[in-house]
Design an enzyme around this catalytic site. Structure first.
Site, PDB file in Angstrom:
ATOM      1  N   CYS A  54       0.756  -1.296   0.010  1.00  0.00           N
ATOM      2  CA  CYS A  54       0.025   0.014  -0.044  1.00  0.00           C
ATOM      3  C   CYS A  54       0.896   1.253   0.081  1.00  0.00           C
ATOM      4  O   CYS A  54       0.379   2.382   0.012  1.00  0.00           O
ATOM      5  CB  CYS A  54      -0.809   0.101   1.144  1.00  0.00           C
ATOM      6  N   ASP A  56       2.935   2.433   2.362  1.00  0.00           N
ATOM      7  CA  ASP A  56       3.484   2.952   3.586  1.00  0.00           C
ATOM      8  C   ASP A  56       3.833   1.888   4.569  1.00  0.00           C
ATOM      9  O   ASP A  56       3.326   1.263   5.100  1.00  0.00           O
ATOM     10  CB  ASP A  56       2.228   3.954   4.346  1.00  0.00           C
ATOM     11  N   CYS A  81       6.802   7.880   1.601  1.00  0.00           N
ATOM     12  CA  CYS A  81       7.362   9.009   1.092  1.00  0.00           C
ATOM     13  C   CYS A  81       8.627   9.529   1.787  1.00  0.00           C
ATOM     14  O   CYS A  81       9.084   8.981   2.724  1.00  0.00           O
ATOM     15  CB  CYS A  81       6.301  10.081   0.982  1.00  0.00           C
ATOM     16  N   CYS A 131       3.457  10.184   9.044  1.00  0.00           N
ATOM     17  CA  CYS A 131       4.760   9.508   9.106  1.00  0.00           C
ATOM     18  C   CYS A 131       5.530   9.370  10.331  1.00  0.00           C
ATOM     19  O   CYS A 131       6.405   8.413  10.674  1.00  0.00           O
ATOM     20  CB  CYS A 131       5.621  10.374   8.088  1.00  0.00           C
TER      21      CYS A 131
END
Ligand code: FES
Length: 317
Positions: A54, A56, A81, A131
């Site tokens: 997915c 992440d 990311c 994150c």
């Protein structure tokens, strides 16, 4: 987010130089093998968070000295990311040299703060806080692995948001540690509620035991009690069922007796945001003041008792 934010410099300017540096040149990216651990007389601990398919996910590797419980070295692999990479990199660094128990105390705020250039300027935009939460969550998983305990013993693992795979324990923890006050903030920090939205409040396409609105309200209430405060939850933040109950209580206690004197009455039809829609009963139908004086009386009473911004309108089918 505006187009300018996406293509101009403004979005990049919202990231600290440390984030830029770590996303481009992470110092701790990589992995360890059993052979590496053996060479240093250490125990290898590997923990995962998220789902690489997915986009992440973080995998954390620790070399732990079994005699002292000190984390001698740490590395990570991330499929997220740039912010996820920078957060994982600083998280790995923060754990090096600490005992496993001390590492368990690191929070997502520590991760974010360690990436700041200036102590008062956030390291990245709010929508990227999840994150730092990922980086923090993987530490807890590594602690559970090292101690050979079920992570349920560290947090309440009941799944609340299936889409983002976020548990109740994680949501409660993030609300507490970051003093979150709205569901939008929970979504920004954890991604919970950011997809199909059926975990936000009852009425979605799936039956659920927990909803974000309820967890937020209960956690805030507990936090207030712990601080010895009496928590008054804003009317607008209450679940709709509770808003209905409160409005009906005010109508019954303060307005029904007044209107009944003229053989009238009022009922609640719906609540949309802060707009309370009512239906008149009995003699109030067609009364000259139904749209003026009586309406104002109902509105001012609800404003005084519940929320100064409530607006009352007559329900139109
Ligand atoms: S279950 Fe939470 S967004 Fe879908």
């Amino acid at each position: 987010m505006s187009k300018d934010d996406l293509i101009g410099l403004s979005l990049w300017e919202a990231y600290s130089q440390k984030v830029h540096d770590r996303m481009n040149n992470p110092a701790h990216r990589g992995s360890f093998t059993d052979k590496d651990a053996k060479a240093q007389n250490c125990k290898l601990v590997v923990a995962d968070f998220g789902d690489a398919s997915c986009g992440d996910s973080i995998q954390l590797f620790w070399l732990v000295d079994p005699r002292t419980d000190l984390i001698k070295d740490a590395r990570f692999l991330s499929f997220g990311c740039g912010t996820a990479i920078a957060s994982a990199d600083i998280m790995a660094e923060l754990t090096i040299g600490r005992t496993v128990d001390a590492a368990a105390q690191i929070t997502n705020l520590d991760v974010e703060k360690a990436l700041r250039d200036d102590p008062d300027t956030p390291a990245f935009p709010g929508q990227k806080m999840h994150c730092s939460v990922m980086a923090y969550d993987v530490i807890k998983r590594a602690v559970a692995k090292h101690k050979n305990i079920d992570i349920n013993e560290l947090e309440d693992q009941e799944m609340v948001c299936e889409c983002a795979r976020v548990t109740r324990g994680m949501i409660v923890d993030v609300i507490r540690k970051n003093d979150l006050k709205t569901v939008e903030e929970i979504t920004r920090y954890t991604k919970a509620g950011g997809y199909c939205k059926s975990c936000i409040r009852p009425g979605g396409h799936e039956q659920r035991k927990y909803f974000l609105e309820d967890i937020l309200r209960d956690t805030r209430q507990k936090m207030a009690e712990e601080k010895g405060e009496t928590q008054t939850i804003a009317f607008a933040e209450l679940p709709k069922a509770q808003q209905f109950k409160k409005v009906e209580e005010v109508l019954a206690a303060y307005l029904a007796p007044v209107l009944a004197k003229d053989r009238g009455g009022v009922e609640l039809a719906d609540i949309v945001g802060k707009e309370v829609q009512i239906v008149y009963q009995g003699a109030c139908h067609g009364c000259a003041s139904a749209e003026t004086g009586t309406l104002k009386l109902i509105e001012s009473t609800l404003r005084e008792k519940l929320d100064p911004e409530i607006q009352v309108t007559i329900y139109a089918k």
